[in-house]
Every structure is written in C-alpha cells, then in structure tokens.
Design an enzyme around this catalytic site. Structure first.
Site: not given
Length: 102
Positions: A60-62, A88
């Site tokens: 996961i990232c932004a 996220t």
C-alpha cells in the site's frame, strides 16, 4: 492480478497476511492502516529481504502508484504481491480504523 480493493485487504488482514507500506516515514507517521509495516519505496530494493514469506504480500502507498511499482518489482522476483487500489487515502476516506504517530 496486480491490484485488489479495500474489501480484499480487509479479508487479508483478518487472515494475518502481511501489509507493506511503501510511503516515506513522515507519511506513515501521519496516518496508516493498522498492522502495516514500513519499507519506503526509496529503500525497497535494498530492503527486499525484509518482505515476509507469505502466500500473498499486500502493498500500500498513498493512492496506489508507488505500491503498484513495488508489487510489479516483487512479482518479477517470484513473490506473489498485490497493490491496494486507492491506497491509504481510500482506506482513510472509507471510515476504516487508522493509526497515527511514530
């Protein structure tokens, strides 16, 4: 399959599957999915040995761009990795529980 949705991540986390957050430490401290481990994309290649041995590794990232790069990198090395679509930000906006702070 390179991307999964938030419902798939809910199921994976409940089953104890690993979640790797590839954002930078300051982003991770602001808000994160509970249980996520931080391996910033900027350090990812050097720290790939820290990726847990699991049936599927969730990344996961932004919002989904960096996690997709990391998932592709891992898949090319024979690790079953998937990116969380929306990242996220989508998790937070959905009203799901988050963690903050160092």
């Amino acid at each position: 399959m390179l991307e999964v949705d938030l419902n798939a991540l809910d199921t994976a986390l409940a089953a104890g599957e690993p979640l790797i957050d590839v954002r930078e430490p300051d982003e991770f401290a602001q808000v994160r999915v509970p249980g996520a481990s931080l391996i910033p994309l900027s350090e990812f290649v050097a720290r790939v040995g820290e990726i847990p041995d699991a049936e599927t590794v969730y990344i996961i990232c932004a919002v989904g761009g960096r996690s997709l790069q990391a998932a592709e990198y891992l898949q090319a090395r024979g690790i079953n990795a998937v990116s969380v679509a929306g990242g996220t930000m989508a998790w937070y906006q959905s009203g799901r529980q988050v963690e903050t702070g160092e």
